[in-house]
Write a protein that holds these residues in place. Structure first.
Motif, PDB file in Angstrom:
ATOM      1  N   LEU A  91     -29.790 -11.139 -20.438  1.00  0.00           N
ATOM      2  CA  LEU A  91     -29.121  -9.370 -19.386  1.00  0.00           C
ATOM      3  C   LEU A  91     -28.153  -9.189 -18.549  1.00  0.00           C
ATOM      4  N   PRO A  93     -27.747  -8.151 -14.840  1.00  0.00           N
ATOM      5  CA  PRO A  93     -28.362  -6.938 -14.410  1.00  0.00           C
ATOM      6  C   PRO A  93     -27.295  -5.789 -13.974  1.00  0.00           C
ATOM      7  N   THR A  97     -29.914  -0.136 -12.145  1.00  0.00           N
ATOM      8  CA  THR A  97     -31.715  -1.220 -11.820  1.00  0.00           C
ATOM      9  C   THR A  97     -31.597  -1.391 -10.342  1.00  0.00           C
ATOM     10  N   THR A 121     -38.444  -9.145 -17.504  1.00  0.00           N
ATOM     11  CA  THR A 121     -37.853  -9.876 -16.129  1.00  0.00           C
ATOM     12  C   THR A 121     -36.946 -10.550 -16.131  1.00  0.00           C
ATOM     13  N   GLY A 122     -35.907 -11.232 -17.518  1.00  0.00           N
ATOM     14  CA  GLY A 122     -34.916 -11.191 -18.145  1.00  0.00           C
ATOM     15  C   GLY A 122     -34.008 -12.555 -16.558  1.00  0.00           C
ATOM     16  N   ILE A 126     -35.534  -7.941 -10.869  1.00  0.00           N
ATOM     17  CA  ILE A 126     -36.338  -7.322 -10.299  1.00  0.00           C
ATOM     18  C   ILE A 126     -37.470  -7.637  -9.530  1.00  0.00           C
ATOM     19  N   ASP A 143     -41.195 -12.548 -19.612  1.00  0.00           N
ATOM     20  CA  ASP A 143     -40.590 -11.954 -20.749  1.00  0.00           C
ATOM     21  C   ASP A 143     -40.938 -12.802 -21.871  1.00  0.00           C
ATOM     22  N   ASN A 144     -40.823 -12.142 -23.113  1.00  0.00           N
ATOM     23  CA  ASN A 144     -41.415 -13.333 -23.888  1.00  0.00           C
ATOM     24  C   ASN A 144     -39.894 -13.968 -24.269  1.00  0.00           C
ATOM     25  N   SER A 145     -38.833 -14.391 -23.613  1.00  0.00           N
ATOM     26  CA  SER A 145     -37.832 -14.896 -24.448  1.00  0.00           C
ATOM     27  C   SER A 145     -37.747 -16.602 -23.145  1.00  0.00           C
ATOM     28  N   TRP A 171     -44.780  -8.627 -23.471  1.00  0.00           N
ATOM     29  CA  TRP A 171     -45.560  -7.839 -23.210  1.00  0.00           C
ATOM     30  C   TRP A 171     -46.451  -8.423 -22.218  1.00  0.00           C
ATOM     31  N   PRO A 187     -37.264  -2.026 -19.513  1.00  0.00           N
ATOM     32  CA  PRO A 187     -37.511  -2.087 -21.139  1.00  0.00           C
ATOM     33  C   PRO A 187     -36.251  -1.898 -21.407  1.00  0.00           C
ATOM     34  N   SER A 208     -32.436  -8.470 -28.128  1.00  0.00           N
ATOM     35  CA  SER A 208     -33.584  -8.087 -28.134  1.00  0.00           C
ATOM     36  C   SER A 208     -33.834  -7.482 -26.363  1.00  0.00           C
TER      37      SER A 208
HETATM   38  C1  LIG Z   1     -33.455  -4.498 -20.451  1.00  0.00           C
HETATM   39  S1  LIG Z   1     -33.516  -6.170 -20.593  1.00  0.00           S
HETATM   40  C2  LIG Z   1     -33.949  -6.340 -18.290  1.00  0.00           C
HETATM   41  C3  LIG Z   1     -33.813  -7.471 -17.706  1.00  0.00           C
HETATM   42  C4  LIG Z   1     -34.136  -7.082 -15.945  1.00  0.00           C
HETATM   43  N1  LIG Z   1     -35.047  -7.351 -15.887  1.00  0.00           N
HETATM   44  C5  LIG Z   1     -32.626  -6.276 -15.955  1.00  0.00           C
HETATM   45  O1  LIG Z   1     -33.610  -5.163 -15.418  1.00  0.00           O
HETATM   46  O2  LIG Z   1     -31.681  -6.654 -15.996  1.00  0.00           O
HETATM   47  C6  LIG Z   1     -34.756  -5.482 -21.013  1.00  0.00           C
HETATM   48  C7  LIG Z   1     -35.930  -7.934 -20.978  1.00  0.00           C
HETATM   49  O3  LIG Z   1     -37.196  -7.503 -21.318  1.00  0.00           O
HETATM   50  C8  LIG Z   1     -37.275  -8.466 -22.689  1.00  0.00           C
HETATM   51  N2  LIG Z   1     -38.237  -8.060 -24.296  1.00  0.00           N
HETATM   52  C9  LIG Z   1     -37.774  -7.852 -24.816  1.00  0.00           C
HETATM   53  N3  LIG Z   1     -39.369  -7.394 -25.883  1.00  0.00           N
HETATM   54  C10 LIG Z   1     -39.882  -7.996 -25.150  1.00  0.00           C
HETATM   55  C11 LIG Z   1     -41.135  -8.543 -25.414  1.00  0.00           C
HETATM   56  N4  LIG Z   1     -42.113  -7.634 -26.307  1.00  0.00           N
HETATM   57  N5  LIG Z   1     -42.039  -9.477 -24.129  1.00  0.00           N
HETATM   58  C12 LIG Z   1     -41.559  -9.234 -22.823  1.00  0.00           C
HETATM   59  N6  LIG Z   1     -40.235  -8.687 -22.662  1.00  0.00           N
HETATM   60  C13 LIG Z   1     -39.455  -8.513 -23.861  1.00  0.00           C
HETATM   61  C14 LIG Z   1     -35.839  -8.782 -23.604  1.00  0.00           C
HETATM   62  O4  LIG Z   1     -35.614 -10.041 -23.340  1.00  0.00           O
HETATM   63  C15 LIG Z   1     -34.579  -9.119 -21.647  1.00  0.00           C
HETATM   64  O5  LIG Z   1     -35.181  -9.857 -20.653  1.00  0.00           O
END
Ligand SMILES: C[S@@+](CC[C@H](N)C(=O)[O-])C[C@H]1O[C@@H](n2cnc3c(N)ncnc32)[C@H](O)[C@@H]1O
Length: 280
Positions: A91, A93, A97, A121-122, A126, A143-145, A171, A187, A208
């Motif tokens: 994503l 930023p 945020t 954390t993407g 943050i 992050d799960n990615s 999570w 999230p 995601s």
């Molecule tokens: C809205 S983005 C925010 C990314 C970054 N923190 C930012 O503020 O730009 C949400 C993030 O949550 C991660 N995410 C989604 N589902 C998740 C899960 N089940 N466990 C951990 N991370 C997850 C996504 O991969 C993505 O990087």
């Protein structure tokens, strides 16, 4: 042959009805194509471009005209004055945020040491912004990615930040510490059938990172419910959410036993960040 000034004029015309600020975007794409700074372009506006540079610039303009975000073309986005690498799959930023950073720094007034968890954390934006401001804090960011974690680690390395530990986790699943002073999360919170979401965002940015079930609330509700198991007494949770989700989010904070629950508004006066504290 084309010089720098002519190339920017050319780009500005092509982007006229495609970009918010065609002149600025044409300049950004040109200095990315020739790998020079803005200052260089201003001081050398009569300099001729090589045909390779001009072709690269044309290719970037074509991608931008199709709607690709400029951050993906430049492979970089500035957040909290930190230059961060971003690629499709991560994503970009958002400026709003930065509010969660301001709110967290407020909690850390006169405190240098804290144990912090950043969920989802993407790019690492943050966690890295907080780590830069508070180098004595210990931050875990997950992050799960795996792609996100890999890029976030690369961003930390480029910025010479070494107080963040990045891990892959769905999570809280891989989180072993239950003594965090602060947990933060931005999230996914957009409803799957949200019609307001810009087509270009949906086309280019990772699903995601954007969408969540239950009208966008599923991940928020999960994080709010489980965070107390990982917070120390007196610890706080801060979450970013959609501008129409404030009431549902506050209800969940209260249902889960947090105190001092309140929502902060972003620069557009939209409810954007809700926080609450677990009793001492
Ligand atoms: C809205 S983005 C925010 C990314 C970054 N923190 C930012 O503020 O730009 C949400 C993030 O949550 C991660 N995410 C989604 N589902 C998740 C899960 N089940 N466990 C951990 N991370 C997850 C996504 O991969 C993505 O990087």
């Amino acid at each position: 042959m084309t010089n720098i000034r002519q190339a920017i004029q050319h780009g500005r015309k092509l982007l006229a009805d495609k970009a918010h600020n065609p002149q600025q975007e044409a300049s950004l794409l040109l200095f990315h194509a020739i790998d020079k700074t803005k200052e260089f372009l201003i001081a050398h506006s009569d300099e001729q471009l090589s045909s390779t540079s001009f072709q690269r610039y044309q290719a970037y303009l074509a991608r931008r005209i199709k709607g690709e975000p400029i951050a993906y073309i430049q492979q970089q986005k500035e957040f909290w004055s930190l230059p961060l690498k971003v690629f499709p799959g991560i994503l970009i930023p958002r400026p709003e945020t930065e509010l969660i950073i301001e709110a967290t720094l407020e909690l850390l007034t006169n405190k240098d040491q804290a144990n912090i968890l950043d969920l989802g954390t993407g790019s690492g934006c943050i966690a890295l912004a907080l780590a830069k401001e508070k180098p004595n804090t210990r931050i875990t960011a997950c992050d799960n990615s795996p792609t996100c974690v890999e890029i976030a680690i690369a961003n930390a390395k480029n910025l010479a930040i070494n107080n963040v530990n990045f891990i892959i986790s769905d999570w809280f699943k891989a989180i072993t510490n239950n003594n965090f002073n602060i947990i933060i999360s931005n999230p996914p919170y957009i409803a799957i059938d949200d019609e307001d979401i810009e087509h270009k965002v949906q086309q280019y940015e990772p699903e995601s990172a954007l969408f969540s079930d239950n009208q966008g609330l599923e991940d928020l509700l999960h994080i709010i419910e489980h965070a107390p198991n990982y917070l120390s007494a007196g610890g706080s949770l801060l979450v970013e959410h959609g501008y129409q989700q404030g009431s549902d989010v506050r209800t969940q904070f209260i249902r889960c036993g947090y105190n001092d629950v309140h929502t902060l508004q972003d620069i557009q006066q939209h409810e954007r960040v809700t926080q609450g504290t677990i009793a001492k």
